[in-house]
Design an enzyme around this catalytic site. Structure first.
Site, mmCIF file in Angstrom:
data_model
loop_
_atom_site.group_PDB
_atom_site.id
_atom_site.type_symbol
_atom_site.label_atom_id
_atom_site.label_comp_id
_atom_site.label_asym_id
_atom_site.label_seq_id
_atom_site.Cartn_x
_atom_site.Cartn_y
_atom_site.Cartn_z
ATOM 1 N N ALA A 1 3.568 6.854 4.355
ATOM 2 C CA ALA A 1 4.562 5.800 4.217
ATOM 3 C C ALA A 1 4.119 4.782 3.181
ATOM 4 C CB ALA A 1 4.745 5.100 5.570
ATOM 5 N N LYS B 1 0.839 -1.185 0.000
ATOM 6 C CA LYS B 1 0.000 0.000 0.000
ATOM 7 C C LYS B 1 0.871 1.230 0.000
ATOM 8 C CE LYS B 1 -3.907 2.056 2.455
ATOM 9 N NZ LYS B 1 -3.531 3.446 2.317
ATOM 10 N N ASP C 1 -4.344 8.563 15.715
ATOM 11 C CA ASP C 1 -4.956 8.455 14.386
ATOM 12 C C ASP C 1 -5.949 7.297 14.375
ATOM 13 O OD1 ASP C 1 -5.536 8.931 11.765
ATOM 14 O OD2 ASP C 1 -3.699 8.067 10.948
ATOM 15 N N LYS D 1 6.908 -13.686 7.421
ATOM 16 C CA LYS D 1 6.192 -12.747 6.551
ATOM 17 C C LYS D 1 6.133 -11.414 7.301
ATOM 18 C CE LYS D 1 1.943 -12.917 3.813
ATOM 19 N NZ LYS D 1 0.613 -13.536 3.742
#
Lengths: 219, 353
Positions: free
Chosen positions: A16, A11, A127, A27
């Site tokens: 970032a 993404k 956030d 992973k």
């Protein structure tokens, strides 16, 4: 980061980029705070390295407070990158409006509990949005992205934190936001008690009145 | 705005007037500007006149500004009508900014609007000032569905359309961006240049700044806070240890980086393909350049509203009045009281699909 081979972009966020990678057979997600060309290099570096150092600290403390967060494997300050556990699951943002009403309520109460646990330990997420929460297959809600968080025990900071949660619900889940926010407060109060919750609710109202052009604000 | 209950006025209109010669006159008076604009129903802006109240010292005194508006109202109205070549009898609807803004100023504009609508016996449409800024920006730049940063002396917000309304994705938790710059300029003893806000003086000095002074950078989620930044910069100013140019530069870099970060977050979140910059601070070249960088990074087109239509103006009220009226929204006289704190996300905008 040389130990991380084979990265695929997961993404590209505003702040970032998130890469999916393999790190010693695990992973992982590598979160790289990309330099922002719009601001002066000195200011940019200051902001990025500050957030890169503080985010893992907060993630770690949140875990200790009983809030599921990804494990941190590595922090690289010059590159402004954090290597952390990949959390399997789905963003709350994507599923909240789709699940049955009772499940919705459950999730919101759970979210409220987790926020309560953070605040009880003097942690501010900074956030709180439904895209920063992941429901894992075993039903745990993970909080991610503490980049704007801080350690603060003041009612003001906690109020702003919850106010942001409310605002996020209003903008992304405008059909049901009231029901959702009620659920969040309910969960919050189960951790911090009804008296503290009433106080924080008053604070949220005060913060909103302070905002510009709010109807409720006294003239 | 309320659904049009009585469509008589539209029906009784001669066919020709309804089609080609339908005009809306818009009155703007939320703060220091008294503006009158005339828009045709097809989106032409035929006139956009205004007169600004300039305080002898300090900021806007609401009562003094309102007195100014009352004094210049007939002159500005006449200027607009003659510039447009339109007679009062040719008007089909009167729009006015119903809020948000300063009470005395809003009331003056509303009084003029009510008087005109009653005298001409045509409908009145109350318009939300923030919605109007976005709509005129879209009309003038051709953007369709933007993430809008509206930054002025009284407002700093990032909005985007979602399900029937402009939603607020980020905004200031305290003072507005233009206010922050203006107050600092005043503290530094900078003077008004005619026709320019005080903040423009900060922009001019900032270009000569070299050293970035460390100042608070406060982004909270999608929102930001500017009051701490203003206090810190003012404190350094009075201490006298920094060059004024460096302070102006640092203040701008911090404040603009904060609003740009918030705008970028909204852009990433909504995945819109256009960025629109409006409000008085839109004139600032440094802010423009920062926003164009993020637009580019997200493959979005960046547009700045031309200054005449970015600052408070009557044309935006007239055009938004057209949009509302065409969708059957009018404001009955008894509902035309001003709304000082009328948030943009409380307003339905049925003209957008």
């Amino acid at each position: 980061m040389d130990t991380v081979a084979e990265q695929t972009l997961l993404k590209k966020g505003a702040e970032a980029s998130l890469y999916l990678a393999d790190w010693h057979g695990r992973k992982v997600v590598v979160k790289v705070r990309i330099p922002k060309k719009y601001r002066p290099a000195a200011l940019d570096e200051q902001i990025r390295s500050y957030r890169t150092v503080h985010e893992p600290q907060l993630i770690h403390e949140a875990k200790a407070a009983g809030v599921p967060t990804p494990l941190i494997y590595m922090v690289n300050v010059p590159e402004a990158s954090i290597t952390m556990e990949y959390v399997e699951g789905q963003q709350i943002k994507q599923l909240l409006n789709k699940v049955p009403q009772q499940k919705r309520q459950e999730l919101c109460v759970k979210i409220g509990e987790l926020i309560g646990k953070l605040h009880r330990q003097g942690l501010i997420h900074g956030d709180l949005t439904t895209s920063n929460m992941i429901l894992s297959p075993e039903g745990k809600i993970y909080f991610v992205d503490f980049g704007l968080g801080e350690k603060n025990i003041e009612l003001e900071a906690q109020g702003v934190d919850l106010h942001l949660m409310k605002r996020a619900l209003q903008s992304t889940h405008y059909q049901f936001w009231e029901e959702y926010f009620k659920g969040v407060l309910c969960g919050y109060s189960s951790i911090l008690g009804s008296e503290a919750t009433e106080k924080i609710y008053e604070k949220i109202m005060e913060i909103e009145r302070r905002g510009r052009y709010v109807e409720e604000r006294k003239q | 705005m309320y659904p049009l209950k009585n469509v008589e006025s539209m029906k009784n209109m001669p066919k020709k007037q309804r089609k080609d010669k339908t005009y809306c006159l818009g009155i703007e008076s939320t703060a220091d500007d008294f503006g009158v604009g005339i828009a045709s129903f097809t989106g032409e802006i035929l006139a956009n006149k205004s007169d600004s109240y300039i305080p002898a010292e300090g900021g806007i005194h609401p009562r003094e500004a309102a007195r100014h508006h009352a004094e210049v109202a007939d002159k500005v109205l006449n200027d607009a009508l003659s510039a447009a070549g339109v007679k009062p009898r040719d008007l089909s609807v009167i729009a006015f900014s119903q809020g948000p803004g300063l009470g005395p100023c809003l009331r003056t504009g509303a009084t003029v609007a009510r008087a005109l609508a009653s005298y001409l016996n045509i409908p009145l449409v109350g318009v939300n000032h923030s919605v109007a800024h976005i709509e005129i920006g879209k009309l003038k730049t051709g953007v369709v569905d933007p993430v809008t940063l509206y930054a002025s002396g009284g407002n700093t917000m990032v909005t985007a359309f979602e399900s029937g309304r402009y939603r607020v994705f980020g905004e200031t938790l305290d003072i507005a961006l233009g206010n922050c710059l203006d107050v600092f300029a005043r503290e530094a003893g900078l003077k008004h240049k005619k026709g320019l806000p005080l903040g423009a003086a900060v922009e001019r000095l900032a270009t000569e700044g070299k050293n970035l002074v460390s100042l608070p950078y406060v982004v909270k989620g999608m929102d930001l806070s500017l009051s701490g930044l203003l206090t810190a910069t003012t404190a350094l100013l009075h201490r006298g240890s920094c060059r004024l140019e460096d302070l102006c530069y640092s203040l701008q870099e911090n404040a603009f980086s904060m609003v740009t970060e918030v705008t970028e977050r909204a852009l990433a979140h909504t995945e819109k393909e256009e960025v629109l910059l409006t409000g008085g601070v839109a004139a600032n070249k440094r802010l423009q350049s920062m926003l164009s960088v993020i637009a580019q990074e997200h493959d979005a087109r960046f547009n700045v509203v031309p200054l005449e239509f970015a600052t408070d103006n009557g044309a935006m009220i007239a055009w938004t009045g057209v949009l509302a009226y065409r969708h059957g929204l009018v404001t009955p006289l008894e509902e035309s009281f001003v709304k000082l704190r009328w948030r943009v996300d409380k307003v339905d905008v049925p003209w957008i699909q």
